[in-house]
Structure formats: C-alpha cells, structure tokens
Design a protein around this motif. Sequence first.
Motif, PDB file in Angstrom:
ATOM      1  N   UNK A   1       0.830  -1.211   0.000  1.00 20.60           N
ATOM      2  CA  UNK A   1       0.000   0.000   0.000  1.00 20.60           C
ATOM      3  C   UNK A   1       0.865   1.261   0.000  1.00 20.60           C
ATOM      4  N   UNK A   2       1.957   1.258   0.747  1.00 27.03           N
ATOM      5  CA  UNK A   2       2.832   2.433   0.806  1.00 27.03           C
ATOM      6  C   UNK A   2       3.544   2.669  -0.524  1.00 27.03           C
ATOM      7  N   UNK A   3       4.055   1.615  -1.113  1.00 27.18           N
ATOM      8  CA  UNK A   3       4.782   1.747  -2.382  1.00 27.18           C
ATOM      9  C   UNK A   3       3.843   2.196  -3.498  1.00 27.18           C
ATOM     10  N   UNK A   4       2.669   1.614  -3.545  1.00 28.44           N
ATOM     11  CA  UNK A   4       1.728   2.001  -4.606  1.00 28.44           C
ATOM     12  C   UNK A   4       1.264   3.438  -4.410  1.00 28.44           C
ATOM     13  N   UNK A   5       1.108   3.868  -3.168  1.00 32.77           N
ATOM     14  CA  UNK A   5       0.772   5.270  -2.909  1.00 32.77           C
ATOM     15  C   UNK A   5       1.899   6.188  -3.397  1.00 32.77           C
ATOM     16  N   UNK A   6       3.145   5.814  -3.121  1.00 28.20           N
ATOM     17  CA  UNK A   6       4.281   6.589  -3.612  1.00 28.20           C
ATOM     18  C   UNK A   6       4.312   6.621  -5.133  1.00 28.20           C
ATOM     19  N   UNK A   7       4.044   5.483  -5.735  1.00 28.00           N
ATOM     20  CA  UNK A   7       4.058   5.395  -7.196  1.00 28.00           C
ATOM     21  C   UNK A   7       2.991   6.298  -7.794  1.00 28.00           C
TER      22      UNK A   7
END
Length: 383
Positions: free
Chosen positions: A331-337
Amino acid sequence: MNPMLDDQEVSLFRDTVRGFMQKEVAPHYEQWEKDKCIPKSFWLKMGEQGMLCADIPEEYGGIGTDFRFNMVVIEEASRAGFAALATNLTVHSDICAHYILNMGNEAQKHKYLPKMVSGECIGAICMTEPGAGSDLQGMKTNAVKNGNEWRLNGSKTFITNGQNASLYIVAARTNLQVKAAKGLSLFLVDGDKAGFQRGQNLHKMGQHAADTSELFFEDVILSDEDILGPQDGGFIALMQELPRERLALAVGAVSHAEGALYLATQYVKERQAFGGPLTNLQSVRFSLAEMATQVELHKALNEKCKGLLMEKALSTELASMAKYAATDMECKVIDQALQLFGGYGYMQEYPISRFYVDARVQRIYGGTNEIMKEIISRKLVAD
C-alpha cells in the motif's frame, strides 16, 4: 532434482504465464472489471495451460510441481495489475484445493480435485459472516444432525468466487455446547444444493473483476460424506492451512508493488517537467530508490518463507509477519508510485489508479494486519 534445472523450469513456466496474461487477460480485463466477474470460460483456458492448482499431485489430475509454480501465476497476475484475478486464483488453487488435498478422503479428492485443476469446478472458502470477520469464534452458521442428515443454516459474506464457484467449503458450528474453536466443522457444499442461494455480487472499492458475494444456507441437507476433515475439528484444520494462505497473499502483494514501481519508473522517464524528464529531480530518483529497496527486502523474506513452506516448516508467526509486512509495504509503495503521476494518477484511465484501489483490501482479508500482529506478539511473549 538439479537445482539449476529446477530454476530453469520455473523460469520457463514464468515466461509462459507472462505471455498468457498478455494474450488472454490484458485485452479483456477492463470488460471483466465492468462485468464484476471473470468468465467461467477463462477458467477453462487456464486449466488447459496447467495454471490452476499446478502443485496438486498427478494422481488427482495436477502436474505435481511445487508451491513455486503456483506462486508464479499469482506473481505475474499481480505484477500486471490483475489483482482481482490473483485473488480469485489464490482462493481456488492455494486455499480450497489444498484444504481438500490435505483434509479430504480419497473419494472427495477424486471427486473435486481433477475438475479444479481443469477449471470445470471453481472453489470458494466460506468463513466470514456479517457479524464475524476475523473473529471466527463469533460464527453463527450451524449444522444440526438429524438421523443420517445434517441441516446447514446461516449466511456468509465477502466470499471470493461467490458467484462463479460450484464448490463451497463452508465453516459451520456442529457443537453449540462448546466454543467455536472446539465445535467447528467444514462442509463441502455443491452449488446446486437445494436451500443454497447466492446473494448479490457485492460492490467493492477495488478488485471489481473478482466476484465477491453474500451466500445463504437454509436447511441445506448434507451427509457425513460432505464433512471435510474431522467432525468438530475444523478450527484446527483452518489454523494448519493459514500459513500457506498468508504467504500467497504476501507474494501477491510484493509483485503488485513491483508492478506499480515499473509503471512509475516508465512514467517519470517520459514525463517532461521543469525543463526535462522528472528523473532529473533528486526527490523523484530517491522515491524510486526507496520503493525498489522495499520491494527487494520483502521479496527476500517471501523467498525464505517459500522454502520453509515446501519443507513443511513455515510457522504461523513467520507467515503472519510476511503477510502484514508485505501488504503494508504494498500500500505504501503504490501510494508513492501514484504520487509520481501527479493528477494523472487519480484518473481511472491510468492503470496506477487501479493498483491503488485494488491494494487496500490486502491488509484486511486473510486475517487483518492487526490480527497478524497479535499472533506474532503472543508468540514473542510466550517464548
């Protein structure tokens, strides 16, 4: 088997799966999202290609490979952004099929597993109820024996493959005089049973192509032959299968994050702003570095867990660590992406927006991440 040859076979299988996803899934996925269901005909195509229940033994119709081959299918579907498909497949191939393989008698295995491998029979696992999510102790669905018959009554919700399935593994209380943990049984319920009814295909935030349903059981008549595993021993059986389920979710989470990272990387290399590509900005490059590092760290933990699972040594605690850590990271990585796409990331025409909404449920199903932390902490305190 020669380890190098073994790895080559996994790699070749991955190439086949990746090509299949691009040819047979990508052109149709948007329509499946609108239809809120993946056609049953597609399941048959996957069965023909050996992509369903690949690690089921040959005597029951499978290919007899190991767990890694199942995970290749989940990884490639997740990396491509087909999270709904990955969820459906996890429930079918890595949960339902292995409940039957590990707990079923020979008659049950021969009845269901070959058709699950071919895609003729789609499986669903029925645990969650309107008043009992992660807390199976609060389960109300029950089966009462009268002579040689069992009568099943109750309801389930949030059931993946709920519309498409023809086999439902249903958890029900069979001894109301004791706590659910000691009086829970699993029943194999065919989708054409009288008294069984599929409710609505639920409207979800994401993973729209995954049919997720309410189910109702009203005096469904079953027999002892329909009990999966020991009577009143369902809770223990569930606990034994959870490490595999949670690892599969962790594997899908890491690949999903990896797919989002790829989309973001391609976008910032092409997007022009402030007189050049976005990659000229240190903050953008650092963001990519952070995401890539997180993906690789969690991939390493998953690989360790895969090895332990194949050795039948994966603990509930370590699987819980992998599940909660990987899905939080996802969830954190996709939010950053998505942030790197700016306003375009919020538009549905950009695939990254679907990655974002599809990821959120990963921290909920398979046991919420709060439950995962509780499992881990109890073990630490007890030691």
